[in-house]
Design an enzyme around this catalytic site. Sequence first.
Site, PDB file in Angstrom:
ATOM      1  N   LYS A 118       1.306  -1.296  -0.041  1.00  0.00           N
ATOM      2  CA  LYS A 118      -0.557   0.371  -0.109  1.00  0.00           C
ATOM      3  C   LYS A 118       0.892   0.837   0.258  1.00  0.00           C
ATOM      4  CE  LYS A 118       0.864   1.511   4.112  1.00  0.00           C
ATOM      5  NZ  LYS A 118       2.059   2.471   4.556  1.00  0.00           N
ATOM      6  N   PRO A 141       9.679  -4.241  -0.510  1.00  0.00           N
ATOM      7  CA  PRO A 141      11.068  -3.995   0.437  1.00  0.00           C
ATOM      8  C   PRO A 141      10.465  -4.327   1.800  1.00  0.00           C
ATOM      9  CG  PRO A 141      10.168  -1.898  -1.187  1.00  0.00           C
ATOM     10  CD  PRO A 141       9.532  -2.855  -1.632  1.00  0.00           C
ATOM     11  N   ASP A 143      -2.527  -1.284  10.093  1.00  0.00           N
ATOM     12  CA  ASP A 143      -2.629  -1.477   8.230  1.00  0.00           C
ATOM     13  C   ASP A 143      -3.122  -2.945   8.096  1.00  0.00           C
ATOM     14  OD1 ASP A 143      -1.899   0.893   8.145  1.00  0.00           O
ATOM     15  OD2 ASP A 143       0.719   0.206   8.065  1.00  0.00           O
TER      16      ASP A 143
HETATM   17  C1  LIG Z   1       2.025   4.383   9.433  1.00  0.00           C
HETATM   18  C2  LIG Z   1       1.104   3.539   8.649  1.00  0.00           C
HETATM   19  O1  LIG Z   1       1.707   2.371   8.157  1.00  0.00           O
HETATM   20  C3  LIG Z   1       0.325   4.229   8.136  1.00  0.00           C
HETATM   21  O2  LIG Z   1      -1.089   3.112   7.108  1.00  0.00           O
HETATM   22  C4  LIG Z   1       0.264   2.729  10.090  1.00  0.00           C
HETATM   23  O3  LIG Z   1      -0.200   3.741  11.001  1.00  0.00           O
HETATM   24  C5  LIG Z   1       1.177   1.975  10.985  1.00  0.00           C
HETATM   25  O4  LIG Z   1       0.467   0.604  10.801  1.00  0.00           O
HETATM   26  P1  LIG Z   1       1.226  -0.370  11.389  1.00  0.00           P
HETATM   27  O5  LIG Z   1       2.512  -0.517  10.989  1.00  0.00           O
HETATM   28  O6  LIG Z   1       0.640  -1.551  11.220  1.00  0.00           O
HETATM   29  O7  LIG Z   1       1.417  -0.285  13.177  1.00  0.00           O
HETATM   30  P2  LIG Z   1       1.457  -1.197  14.779  1.00  0.00           P
HETATM   31  O8  LIG Z   1       1.667  -2.512  13.882  1.00  0.00           O
HETATM   32  O9  LIG Z   1      -0.359  -1.446  15.335  1.00  0.00           O
HETATM   33  O10 LIG Z   1       2.253  -0.335  15.314  1.00  0.00           O
HETATM   34  C6  LIG Z   1       3.162   0.264  15.029  1.00  0.00           C
HETATM   35  C7  LIG Z   1       3.554   0.828  16.142  1.00  0.00           C
HETATM   36  O11 LIG Z   1       2.820   2.385  15.110  1.00  0.00           O
HETATM   37  C8  LIG Z   1       2.938   3.309  16.702  1.00  0.00           C
HETATM   38  N1  LIG Z   1       1.356   3.717  15.779  1.00  0.00           N
HETATM   39  C9  LIG Z   1       0.583   3.033  14.894  1.00  0.00           C
HETATM   40  C10 LIG Z   1      -0.516   3.594  14.060  1.00  0.00           C
HETATM   41  C11 LIG Z   1      -1.659   4.790  15.419  1.00  0.00           C
HETATM   42  N2  LIG Z   1      -2.366   4.692  14.458  1.00  0.00           N
HETATM   43  N3  LIG Z   1      -0.592   5.171  15.924  1.00  0.00           N
HETATM   44  C12 LIG Z   1       0.421   4.564  16.219  1.00  0.00           C
HETATM   45  O12 LIG Z   1       1.251   5.266  17.228  1.00  0.00           O
HETATM   46  C13 LIG Z   1       2.710   3.309  17.576  1.00  0.00           C
HETATM   47  O13 LIG Z   1       3.563   2.980  18.599  1.00  0.00           O
HETATM   48  C14 LIG Z   1       3.096   1.322  17.679  1.00  0.00           C
HETATM   49  O14 LIG Z   1       3.483   0.962  18.397  1.00  0.00           O
HETATM   50  N1  LIG Z   2       6.615 -10.948   6.491  1.00  0.00           N
HETATM   51  C1  LIG Z   2       6.997  -9.905   6.782  1.00  0.00           C
HETATM   52  N2  LIG Z   2       7.161  -9.297   5.572  1.00  0.00           N
HETATM   53  C2  LIG Z   2       8.363  -7.910   5.809  1.00  0.00           C
HETATM   54  N3  LIG Z   2       9.169  -8.013   7.732  1.00  0.00           N
HETATM   55  C3  LIG Z   2       8.243  -8.603   8.335  1.00  0.00           C
HETATM   56  C4  LIG Z   2       7.464  -9.433   8.011  1.00  0.00           C
HETATM   57  N4  LIG Z   2       7.205 -10.133   9.455  1.00  0.00           N
HETATM   58  C5  LIG Z   2       8.048  -9.709  10.754  1.00  0.00           C
HETATM   59  N5  LIG Z   2       7.974  -8.441   9.623  1.00  0.00           N
HETATM   60  C6  LIG Z   2       9.581  -7.247  10.518  1.00  0.00           C
HETATM   61  O1  LIG Z   2       8.877  -6.880  10.516  1.00  0.00           O
HETATM   62  C7  LIG Z   2       9.970  -5.049  10.282  1.00  0.00           C
HETATM   63  C8  LIG Z   2       9.243  -4.593   9.724  1.00  0.00           C
HETATM   64  O2  LIG Z   2       8.677  -4.506   8.050  1.00  0.00           O
HETATM   65  P1  LIG Z   2       7.341  -4.662   7.186  1.00  0.00           P
HETATM   66  O3  LIG Z   2       7.903  -4.755   5.575  1.00  0.00           O
HETATM   67  O4  LIG Z   2       6.239  -4.884   7.016  1.00  0.00           O
HETATM   68  O5  LIG Z   2       7.389  -2.463   7.476  1.00  0.00           O
HETATM   69  P2  LIG Z   2       6.390  -1.289   6.923  1.00  0.00           P
HETATM   70  O6  LIG Z   2       6.280  -1.698   5.266  1.00  0.00           O
HETATM   71  O7  LIG Z   2       6.993   0.021   7.615  1.00  0.00           O
HETATM   72  O8  LIG Z   2       5.545  -1.789   7.254  1.00  0.00           O
HETATM   73  P3  LIG Z   2       3.769  -0.636   7.463  1.00  0.00           P
HETATM   74  O9  LIG Z   2       3.946  -0.050   6.426  1.00  0.00           O
HETATM   75  O10 LIG Z   2       2.831  -1.200   7.853  1.00  0.00           O
HETATM   76  O11 LIG Z   2       4.627   0.032   9.056  1.00  0.00           O
HETATM   77  C9  LIG Z   2      10.861  -5.543   9.696  1.00  0.00           C
HETATM   78  O12 LIG Z   2      11.930  -5.008  10.150  1.00  0.00           O
HETATM   79  C10 LIG Z   2      10.257  -7.222   9.800  1.00  0.00           C
HETATM   80  O13 LIG Z   2      12.184  -7.068  10.394  1.00  0.00           O
END
Ligand SMILES: C[C@](O)(CO)[C@H](O)COP(=O)(O)OP(=O)(O)OC[C@H]1O[C@@H](n2ccc(N)nc2=O)[C@H](O)[C@@H]1O
Ligand SMILES: Nc1ncnc2c1ncn2[C@@H]1O[C@H](COP(=O)(O)OP(=O)(O)OP(=O)(O)O)[C@@H](O)[C@H]1O
EC number: 2.7.1.148
Length: 318
Positions: free
Chosen positions: A11, A99, A141
């Site tokens: 996304k 990535p 997410d």
């Molecule tokens: C940055 C985004 O990817 C934008 O779509 C999302 O808001 C993050 O989504 P995500 O990675 O699924 O987040 P989560 O795994 O639920 O939360 C990771 C961390 O991000 C922060 N977090 C996340 C979502 C939110 N509404 N408020 C927060 O403060 C919290 O510190 C949490 O511990």
């Molecule tokens: N299935 C997975 N694919 C990728 N990373 C993973 C997975 N499961 C756990 N991780 C861990 O989660 C961390 C975040 O990876 P991810 O690719 O989900 O981040 P992101 O794209 O920033 O996610 P978001 O946009 O939801 O915040 C990585 O450092 C990795 O070690």
Amino acid sequence: MRSYTLIAPAKINLYLEIISDRTDGYHELAMILQSIGLADEINVQSLSNQMIRVNCNHPQVPTDQSNLAYRAAELMATQFPQALAEYGGVEITINKHIPVAAGLAGGSTNAAAVLVGIDLLWNLGLTKSELEELGATLGSDVPFCVAGGTVIATGRGEQLSPLPNLDTIYIVLAKYRSLEVSTAWAYKTYRQEFGSSYLRDTENLAARAAAVHSAPIVKGILNKDIGEIAQKLHNDLERVVLPAYPQVSQLRELFSAQQGVLATMMSGSGPTVFALVESEEQAQAVKLQIRAAVPDEDLELFVTQTVIHGIQVTSSMG
Ligand SMILES: C[C@](O)(CO)[C@H](O)COP(=O)(O)OP(=O)(O)OC[C@H]1O[C@@H](n2ccc(N)nc2=O)[C@H](O)[C@@H]1O
Ligand SMILES: Nc1ncnc2c1ncn2[C@@H]1O[C@H](COP(=O)(O)OP(=O)(O)OP(=O)(O)O)[C@@H](O)[C@H]1O
């Protein structure tokens, strides 16, 4: 053994507004999330024992309980112990193209695919909203990744209102492989630096979240007006990530200077930067120009486009 192969799209955030902090440590958001063609391929296969196993071709991705896909399978096993006993455990194979730690919801979309795949493997017949509800317990997410398309997300990102499908928009993505931004750090830093400007009145807060439904970018989406969408891209997290990560700012500037780029923005908590581009040809040209400007192999570049679906099943066996 039965198995399903699923496509799990990444996304981008077309809009991300931080409305307030919350007592549970999360933040109240108003977002527009968009599925894109860049996707992982996930295979889920029944096992004769009751174990969960994860394989992944990407060295940075853990295969133990810290993998969000593993946690999705564990959640299903806890929720549906009888199905686990009847159908057996699950072997999950992740073919990574998205990535890692990029702000593109890579882990979240893998988890969403596992929920959908196990629902099929175990003949559970769960509805999309039941899968989304399960997904919300894994990460903010994940529900969107189950739903896919173009969606307004509020609450901590788990409350979804679908928008009409967009006509295809071409996108160039840029991410430095070695650059990772912690989502928790980004929100925490935002709270420290800008928290004093949050709204405190809960009535106003709800109104602010609701206001995203009539925001100019939503009007652009409803009118299928790519120019208006491009003009109204927004991401509050840029306020903390751009100053701390100059490479991300540089990518933003580089994209802005390219012909054919309608707008550029960081996705989620970064560090991926995306550009909306007028046509596929121009997207390929922009990719080449960025590559010429930054010959560093650490920089990954992708041409992709908006898609109108979330998790999709591509094949089944057994
Ligand atoms: C940055 C985004 O990817 C934008 O779509 C999302 O808001 C993050 O989504 P995500 O990675 O699924 O987040 P989560 O795994 O639920 O939360 C990771 C961390 O991000 C922060 N977090 C996340 C979502 C939110 N509404 N408020 C927060 O403060 C919290 O510190 C949490 O511990
Ligand atoms: N299935 C997975 N694919 C990728 N990373 C993973 C997975 N499961 C756990 N991780 C861990 O989660 C961390 C975040 O990876 P991810 O690719 O989900 O981040 P992101 O794209 O920033 O996610 P978001 O946009 O939801 O915040 C990585 O450092 C990795 O070690």
